[in-house]
Design an enzyme around this catalytic site. Structure first.
Site, mmCIF file in Angstrom:
data_model
loop_
_atom_site.group_PDB
_atom_site.id
_atom_site.type_symbol
_atom_site.label_atom_id
_atom_site.label_comp_id
_atom_site.label_asym_id
_atom_site.label_seq_id
_atom_site.Cartn_x
_atom_site.Cartn_y
_atom_site.Cartn_z
ATOM 1 N N ARG A 163 -5.064 -0.308 4.400
ATOM 2 C CA ARG A 163 -5.960 0.252 5.082
ATOM 3 C C ARG A 163 -7.305 -0.357 4.817
ATOM 4 O O ARG A 163 -8.084 -0.888 5.489
ATOM 5 C CB ARG A 163 -6.388 1.786 5.011
ATOM 6 N N THR A 164 -7.736 -0.403 3.705
ATOM 7 C CA THR A 164 -8.924 -0.779 2.957
ATOM 8 C C THR A 164 -9.173 -2.420 3.173
ATOM 9 O O THR A 164 -10.105 -2.647 3.465
ATOM 10 C CB THR A 164 -9.281 -0.303 1.566
ATOM 11 N N LYS A 192 -1.377 -16.995 -14.427
ATOM 12 C CA LYS A 192 -1.784 -18.019 -15.655
ATOM 13 C C LYS A 192 -2.460 -17.442 -16.816
ATOM 14 O O LYS A 192 -2.451 -18.003 -17.824
ATOM 15 C CB LYS A 192 -1.875 -19.452 -15.408
ATOM 16 N N ARG A 214 -11.075 -4.821 -5.355
ATOM 17 C CA ARG A 214 -10.358 -3.606 -5.749
ATOM 18 C C ARG A 214 -9.737 -4.014 -6.962
ATOM 19 O O ARG A 214 -8.993 -5.095 -7.196
ATOM 20 C CB ARG A 214 -9.506 -3.346 -4.736
ATOM 21 N N HIS A 269 -14.351 5.272 -5.173
ATOM 22 C CA HIS A 269 -14.124 4.188 -3.746
ATOM 23 C C HIS A 269 -15.165 4.793 -2.801
ATOM 24 O O HIS A 269 -14.924 5.542 -1.863
ATOM 25 C CB HIS A 269 -12.616 4.907 -3.337
#
Lengths: 185, 297
Positions: free
Chosen positions: B45-46, B73, B95, B123
């Site tokens: 969703r986000t 890496k 995020r 959030h």
């Protein structure tokens, strides 16, 4: 920081006569209200459009679709500003394809707002044609744009500002010529 | 965030909402701006919501996925973003599973950073879109009672909602098993209850949080079935209240666990409106952040 009101250029009565005249001029040019829609530019152009629309209804006996547009998101000075201007709700609840649109604003100045509005309108559809109606034309155009219907031409200098007051959000109707503080520096 | 800032964002988002219903769902405002979506944690969703918001504003978009990048890496977060910044980008949506990741980036970078969720911390855009949806339905936030139900401990959505709702003058009631509500959380000015049937009649809105099974250690509650029996929101529970309660869920839902399907799909549920509003809200935040240096964080 105090700004100086130099003159009241239009009184409430003047404004009301001008709105009546603009309504007649629009109807004359469009040969009636067929296929005609009004789009007012937020903030004060929207109130102006509502009033013109009401006047047209009085004259013709039928109402014409009237919408409101906020063209802030289409402006070209967006990146250069420090603080973002507030965005108001755009509400054009009808199809504009093949319509004759009258774009309504309070003051015509550089022409950049009108340019932004034209771009915005094109995203809503393909109108047959777009007219421009303004209450005050203060000159100093920076783009090749001209109004079809003008309430009053008021020549100004750059350091001045035209302040349109409308009873819907201000204390009564008036148009004032104001000297802005920046001009005194 | 201060009340005025939240108000500005919600007002702006309301104006942007209409763009999503236009025939051409795009405004040229962010033309020439580049936004990088940096998602270290899975998200449907986000991520889609941010990406759509960016596209609707005409921004150029880069999507970054750690699994196919030099993160594999061993490159650190700061090195990764500094390199991306050196490629002349304007905004980063991040995020990350570590609390404070976005704040850390905001301190070391010139580009504008948007927090799309940092671990169990915050959030913000989710809380803002929740508030936008509530305000759309009730016309205000002030004085409303909002129940946040379920897994408070692991929920960044809960934290951001608590801060936001308190700032806007709403009452916040937390409800869940004691093991999923942090101790001392009353200090944030919220009420705590462990009995859902006692909370429902007092609440105008229930924001039902997802049971974050992936973040939980075992043994926080006996079984999923028992959780559902004590805290699951079902039609029978809601029918006991005298007035209808607005049902919200930030997604993704565990149907049949914290919320029953009947409730999720009922006429009082605004779960899908939350998703639509999310795009408008994120467009508003991008817009407010885009010009010069803004005071909105």
């Amino acid at each position: 920081m105090a700004e100086k009101i130099k003159a009241t250029v239009l009184t409430g009565d003047d404004m009301s006569r001008i709105i009546t005249r603009l309504a007649h001029e629009i109807l004359e040019k469009n040969r009636g209200s067929d296929n005609l829609v009004l789009v007012g530019l937020r903030t004060r152009g929207a109130y102006l459009a509502t009033r013109i629309s009401g006047k047209i209804e009085q004259i013709e006996g039928k109402s014409i679709p009237t919408g409101f547009l906020d063209a802030t998101l289409y402006r070209d000075d967006f990146r250069t500003r420090l603080k973002q201007p507030a965005v108001e709700v755009t509400n054009i609840p009808f199809a504009i394809d093949e319509k004759n649109i009258v774009l309504v604003d309070d003051v015509l100045y550089t022409g950049r707002t009108v340019r932004a509005s034209l771009d915005a309108l094109m995203d809503f559809g393909r109108p047959a044609r777009i007219y421009l109606a303004v209450l005050v034309d203060r000159g100093h155009r920076e783009l090749p744009i001209k109004a079809d219907f003008v309430g009053k031409n008021i020549p100004t200098s750059i350091g001045e500002e035209i302040r349109v007051k409308m009873a819907e959000i201000d204390d009564g109707d008036a148009v004032e010529l104001v000297e802005t503080p920046a001009a005194n520096e | 965030m201060e009340k005025e800032e939240i108000q500005l964002i919600l007002d702006t988002a309301r104006s942007f909402r209409e763009i999503l219903d236009r025939p051409i769902k795009r405004v040229p405002t962010l033309q020439g701006k580049t936004v990088v979506n940096l998602f270290y944690e899975p998200s449907t969703r986000t991520r889609i919501s941010f990406e759509l918001a960016e596209k609707r504003m005409s921004a150029d978009i880069i999507n970054f996925t750690p699994s196919t990048s030099s993160v594999k890496k061993g490159e650190s977060l700061i090195d990764t973003v500094k390199n991306i910044e050196a490629m002349k980008i304007d905004m980063v949506v991040v995020r990350h599973s570590s609390p404070g990741a976005a704040h850390l980036l905001a301190r070391v970078m010139d580009a504008n950073i948007l927090n799309a969720g940092d671990g169990g911390h915050e959030h913000p855009t989710q809380a803002l879109l929740d508030m936008m949806t509530i305000r759309e339905k009730f016309g205000r936030l002030d004085g409303l009672a909002i129940g946040l139900i379920g897994d408070i401990s692991h929920s960044r959505v809960a934290m951001s909602n608590i801060f936001g709702l308190k700032a806007m003058g709403a009452r916040v009631i937390l409800c869940g098993p004691p093991t999923l509500i942090p101790r001392e959380i009353e200090r944030l000015g919220v009420e705590v209850s462990h009995h859902i049937d006692e909370v429902i009649p007092r609440a105008d809105v229930l924001n039902i949080l997802r049971l974050q099974l992936e973040r939980q250690k075992s043994g926080l509650f006996p079984s999923l079935r028992e959780y559902h029996n004590y805290f699951g929101i079902t039609r029978e529970r809601l029918e006991q209240a005298s007035k209808p309660v607005l049902i919200m869920h930030p997604g993704p839902m565990n149907r049949g666990l914290e919320i029953s399907s009947q409730v999720a799909d009922s006429e009082h549920s605004v779960i899908l409106e939350q998703v639509t509003n999310g795009i408008a809200l994120r467009m508003a935040v991008l817009y407010l952040l885009a010009g010069g240096k803004s005071e909105i964080r």
